[in-house]
Design a protein around this motif. Structure first.
Motif, PDB file in Angstrom:
ATOM      1  N   VAL A  17      17.292 -16.057  -9.291  1.00  0.00           N
ATOM      2  CA  VAL A  17      18.307 -17.102  -9.469  1.00  0.00           C
ATOM      3  C   VAL A  17      18.828 -17.562  -8.118  1.00  0.00           C
ATOM      4  O   VAL A  17      19.018 -18.769  -7.879  1.00  0.00           O
ATOM      5  CB  VAL A  17      19.456 -16.569 -10.345  1.00  0.00           C
ATOM      6  CG1 VAL A  17      20.593 -17.605 -10.422  1.00  0.00           C
ATOM      7  CG2 VAL A  17      18.956 -16.232 -11.737  1.00  0.00           C
ATOM      8  N   LEU A  18      19.075 -16.622  -7.228  1.00  0.00           N
ATOM      9  CA  LEU A  18      19.599 -16.973  -5.909  1.00  0.00           C
ATOM     10  C   LEU A  18      18.601 -17.834  -5.138  1.00  0.00           C
ATOM     11  O   LEU A  18      18.981 -18.804  -4.473  1.00  0.00           O
ATOM     12  CB  LEU A  18      19.900 -15.686  -5.133  1.00  0.00           C
ATOM     13  CG  LEU A  18      20.840 -15.816  -3.926  1.00  0.00           C
ATOM     14  CD1 LEU A  18      22.164 -16.418  -4.338  1.00  0.00           C
ATOM     15  CD2 LEU A  18      21.046 -14.455  -3.268  1.00  0.00           C
ATOM     16  N   LEU A  31      13.407 -11.510  -3.166  1.00  0.00           N
ATOM     17  CA  LEU A  31      14.350 -12.048  -4.152  1.00  0.00           C
ATOM     18  C   LEU A  31      13.659 -12.535  -5.417  1.00  0.00           C
ATOM     19  O   LEU A  31      14.209 -12.406  -6.515  1.00  0.00           O
ATOM     20  CB  LEU A  31      15.149 -13.194  -3.526  1.00  0.00           C
ATOM     21  CG  LEU A  31      16.197 -12.787  -2.480  1.00  0.00           C
ATOM     22  CD1 LEU A  31      16.825 -14.016  -1.855  1.00  0.00           C
ATOM     23  CD2 LEU A  31      17.266 -11.908  -3.110  1.00  0.00           C
ATOM     24  N   CYS A  36       9.433 -20.897  -9.178  1.00  0.00           N
ATOM     25  CA  CYS A  36      10.809 -21.112  -8.717  1.00  0.00           C
ATOM     26  C   CYS A  36      10.956 -22.361  -7.864  1.00  0.00           C
ATOM     27  O   CYS A  36      12.084 -22.696  -7.457  1.00  0.00           O
ATOM     28  CB  CYS A  36      11.285 -19.895  -7.909  1.00  0.00           C
ATOM     29  SG  CYS A  36      11.292 -18.351  -8.847  1.00  0.00           S
ATOM     30  N   GLU A  72      13.475  -9.523  -7.430  1.00  0.00           N
ATOM     31  CA  GLU A  72      14.717  -8.856  -7.805  1.00  0.00           C
ATOM     32  C   GLU A  72      15.750  -9.820  -8.390  1.00  0.00           C
ATOM     33  O   GLU A  72      16.386  -9.517  -9.402  1.00  0.00           O
ATOM     34  CB  GLU A  72      15.296  -8.165  -6.562  1.00  0.00           C
ATOM     35  CG  GLU A  72      14.367  -7.105  -5.975  1.00  0.00           C
ATOM     36  CD  GLU A  72      14.913  -6.542  -4.674  1.00  0.00           C
ATOM     37  OE1 GLU A  72      15.996  -7.002  -4.238  1.00  0.00           O
ATOM     38  OE2 GLU A  72      14.260  -5.644  -4.092  1.00  0.00           O
ATOM     39  N   ASP A  73      15.967 -10.959  -7.729  1.00  0.00           N
ATOM     40  CA  ASP A  73      16.999 -11.910  -8.168  1.00  0.00           C
ATOM     41  C   ASP A  73      16.523 -13.332  -7.916  1.00  0.00           C
ATOM     42  O   ASP A  73      16.944 -13.985  -6.956  1.00  0.00           O
ATOM     43  CB  ASP A  73      18.301 -11.634  -7.403  1.00  0.00           C
ATOM     44  CG  ASP A  73      19.452 -12.488  -7.923  1.00  0.00           C
ATOM     45  OD1 ASP A  73      19.302 -13.100  -9.000  1.00  0.00           O
ATOM     46  OD2 ASP A  73      20.494 -12.553  -7.233  1.00  0.00           O
ATOM     47  N   GLN A 104      29.401 -16.628  -2.568  1.00  0.00           N
ATOM     48  CA  GLN A 104      28.004 -16.984  -2.841  1.00  0.00           C
ATOM     49  C   GLN A 104      27.862 -17.873  -4.071  1.00  0.00           C
ATOM     50  O   GLN A 104      26.853 -17.836  -4.768  1.00  0.00           O
ATOM     51  CB  GLN A 104      27.131 -15.728  -3.002  1.00  0.00           C
ATOM     52  CG  GLN A 104      26.824 -15.023  -1.681  1.00  0.00           C
ATOM     53  CD  GLN A 104      25.658 -14.073  -1.799  1.00  0.00           C
ATOM     54  OE1 GLN A 104      25.343 -13.606  -2.897  1.00  0.00           O
ATOM     55  NE2 GLN A 104      25.027 -13.762  -0.685  1.00  0.00           N
TER      56      GLN A 104
END
Length: 753
Positions: A225-226, A219, A313, A222-223, A156
């Protein structure tokens, strides 16, 4: 002032060549002669001839000087132009000579050019070989790059993998571009076969990207960046697509990728997939309510995530919040149409309309304070078109109509059973008979109208119109039930036991409904009862009143059959018994409210008066003497007075009574002089225009002293004065049919007339 011969000879050739000049000269001479004749029309004016001649000479000299100057300038310009043309012709001739020399030189060098062409081809081949030598290390490392990219994708490390993938793609695209420019299309298949692993790597990268985009709402919490990594890769690919499309010389295979558009599509599918394509839901109200509440909660929470997190984002030109808002809106539009295809019950249709027209735009959903002002659905099409809203409102109205009909029918059945109870109907605090029917019906209708007001004014108006229609139909069914009850009572007057009391309760209920109908109207300023509904209320009141009067008539008929009789004429208590029956019914009538009570008294008095007159006219008697007429008049006076006082005592004004007809009839019988009958009869028929010739003829027979001549005069007078019933007149005599003449009843023994 004529011309000389030399001047004429000199002018002739010019005149032949220039006819316009001759015409101009003639006009000028004519003008000069006209001017001279105007100036020198007196001899003393000739003294100034020298002055005029000098002035004209000077002016002609000035004009000739200007003409010479102008012609001279034109001539100089023509001379310069001729000189320039001569110089240009010489230069053109020189150029032609030079071009001819160049042509012969090129023809001499043609053989040398063929040798240069071979050298050019060798140079191009050298350049190609040099280019191939430069990229050979990269070509040999392609398979290693494929393995490294695949390893990065498994770990990933998407950005690093995408950088190497772009480098390999760039290498492939450069080679293909060179082959395309040189027309070596046959070699492209070999290159594509060598780089075939790129397709698999692209698909693997795209799969991971779309998985990330599909889980973007989770996401970014939670995350992020991905998710940001995926967006950066998509933007890189978009820039490459844009560059290649702008160059428009060679488009490599797989281009344009259109990953930004795919990003929107995946995001929209993620939004609409699991929530709006759920299996068939419960069409009943509670199940739909839970589903709509869940939609409301989820949409608001997810839009808040988009507004607060996802917007940060992605690039601004993505307009991600507007896209997500429009996606939710369009998905809801389609989803609601799917729901409407189900057979929703009344509660379900109401919930759907309320949710679409009230909840959706409220502060609890799209108007949430935390969403404003960025989220604005006012610029979008409505969730439901006006046609679909109207159709849904009509469906809801039909469901409500069926429910109202069912409740009203059940209420009517309960009411019909109560009429046959062994106890009197309920009474209010004032002692008036009543039942729960008006309260039940009006509460049910009013609740449905008020509930509809929570949606739209148009739905409230539809429910109001439906309520009035159903109330009108209910009154019709109630009237039919009342008729059925009356028929059963005619067969057995003991059933129902409290028949009159329940008829009075029906009248009070009808009055209560009439007074309450206006309050149903949504607009407090418009409280008129529709004409058709008012007519149904009037028919209901008329039928109940008719049944009550029929009941009164059944008790009065045995007494009326004794009129006229010897016992009655001699002073019996026959009318007193009638008064007792009337008084008994009047006490019952007092259990209804005043407007109806007054109506019942007036109708009862009309019934009594018409029955009394019917008995007198149909069971015709003949007076044989003045004494007999006096006895009959005395009896009529006593009876009419007693009945009038009774009704006055009950509260019926004398002006509203029809018993005055008995007093008027008595006056005709008591008249001593038969010759005056025509005048009296005229006054009688004027006051009671529904009196017929047969009625008057019967009255004349009762007198017993009217000759044929007087009878003829009276009837002739009536024929000459036909009467028209005035508006509002209450007929009395038109309901009384006079029987075919028969042998009259005689008061005493003797010859019958």
């Amino acid at each position: 002032m004529g011309m000389s011969a030399e001047d004429e000879r000199a002018a002739s050739p010019r005149d032949e060549e220039w006819p316009e000049a001759e015409k101009a000269e003639k006009l000028a001479r004519g003008a000069a002669l006209k001017w001279a004749s105007g100036v020198f029309y007196r001899p003393e004016k000739l003294e100034g001839l020298g002055h005029y001649r000098r002035r004209e000479t000077q002016r002609n000299s000035s004009i000739q000087s200007r003409l010479k100057s102008t012609v001279q300038s034109y001539l100089e310009g023509v001379s310069a132009g001729l000189e320039q043309l001569r110089s240009a012709a010489q230069e053109v001739q020189s150029v032609c000579q030079d071009l001819g020399a160049a042509r012969w030189a090129l023809l001499d060098a043609a053989d040398h050019f063929q040798g240069l062409q071979q050298m050019r081809e060798l140079m191009e081949e050298h350049v190609q070989l040099a280019s191939v030598v430069q990229v050979l290390p990269q070509i040999f490392s392609v398979q290693e790059a494929f393995s490294n990219i695949l390893h990065l994708l498994h770990g990933q490390h998407l950005l690093e993998a995408h950088v190497e993938l772009m480098m390999v793609e760039q290498l492939r695209d450069d080679i293909l571009s060179q082959l395309h420019l040189r027309g070596l299309s046959s070699a492209q298949a070999t290159v594509l076969s060598y780089f075939s692993g790129l397709q698999e790597l692209n698909e693997s990268l795209a799969k991971q990207l779309w998985d990330i985009v599909g889980s973007s709402l989770r996401l970014v919490r939670e995350d992020p960046v991905l998710f940001v990594t995926a967006v950066r890769i998509i933007e890189r690919e978009e820039k490459i697509d844009d560059t290649l499309l702008l160059e428009a010389t060679f488009l490599p295979p797989g281009r344009p990728k259109g990953w930004r558009q795919k990003f929107y599509q995946v995001l929209q599918d993620a939004i609409t997939g699991g929530r709006f394509h759920a299996p068939r839901m419960d069409a009943e109200g509670p199940g739909l309510a839970k589903h709509l509440a869940a939609l409301q909660k989820d949409i608001v929470s997810e839009l808040l995530v988009v507004k607060d997190l996802m917007v940060q984002c992605v690039p601004a030109h993505y307009n991600i919040l507007s896209v997500c808002t429009a996606t939710y809106h369009q998905a809801l539009t389609s989803h609601l149409q799917d729901i409407l295809r189900e057979d929703l019950d009344k509660q379900g249709l109401f919930l759907l309309l309320e949710w679409v027209l009230r909840v959706y735009h409220s502060p609890e959903m799209m108007g949430h304070p935390d969403l404003l002002p960025e989220v604005d659905v006012s610029a979008l099409d409505p969730l439901m078109s006006s046609e679909l809203v109207d159709q849904t409102e009509r469906r809801y109205m039909m469901k409500v109509k069926a429910s109202v009909f069912e409740w009203m029918q059940r209420t009517l059945e309960v009411e019909f059973k109560e009429w046959f109870r062994e106890e009197e109907p309920e009474t209010d605090h004032q002692g008036f008979f009543q039942s729960a029917l008006p309260a039940i019906v009006m509460q049910m209708l009013n609740e449905n109208i008020q509930v509809a007001s929570l949606i739209t004014d148009s739905l409230q108006q539809k429910i109001y119109n439906m309520a009035l229609e159903e109330l009108e139909a209910f009154l019709g069914r109630l009237r039919e039930a009342l008729v059925q009850c009356g028929k059963e009572h005619q067969q057995d007057r003991a059933v129902p036991k409290y028949y009159v009391s329940y008829l009075l309760a029906v009248l009070n209920n009808n009055l209560a409904l009439s007074n309450s109908v206006a309050a149903l109207h949504p607009d407090t300023a418009c409280r008129e009862v529709p004409a058709s509904l008012q007519a149904a209320l009037d028919r209901m009141q008329k039928k109940a009143t008719q049944l009550l009067l029929e009941e009164l008539l059944l008790d009065l008929q045995p007494l009326c059959l004794q009129l006229p009789s010897r016992k009655w004429l001699s002073g019996s208590q026959l009318v007193g018994s009638m008064c007792e029956v009337i008084d008994k019914y009047a006490k019952d009538f007092s259990r209804v409210r005043k407007p109806v009570f007054t109506l019942l008294l007036a109708e009862s008095e009309l019934l009594v008066a018409s029955q009394y007159l019917r008995a007198l006219l149909q069971r015709k008697m003949v007076c044989k003497s003045r004494e007999e007429r006096g006895q009959l008049c005395h009896r009529l006076l006593q009876d009419a007075t007693q009945l009038r006082e009774l009704f006055c005592g009950l509260g019926l004004d004398r002006s509203q009574q029809s018993l005055e007809a008995v007093f008027a009839l008595r006056e005709l019988i008591c008249l001593k002089d038969p010759a005056l009958l025509s005048l009296e009869v005229l006054g009688f028929v004027t006051k009671y225009p529904d009196v017929s010739d047969e009625h008057v003829s019967t009255l004349l027979d009762i007198r017993g002293d009217v000759s044929k001549e007087v009878r003829h005069v009276v009837l002739e007078m009536m024929a000459q004065h036909p009467q028209v019933l005035p508006e509002g007149y209450r007929p009395i005599f038109s309901t009384i049919l006079v029987p075919v003449p028969e042998l009259p009843f005689c008061l005493r023994k003797g010859k019958c007339a």
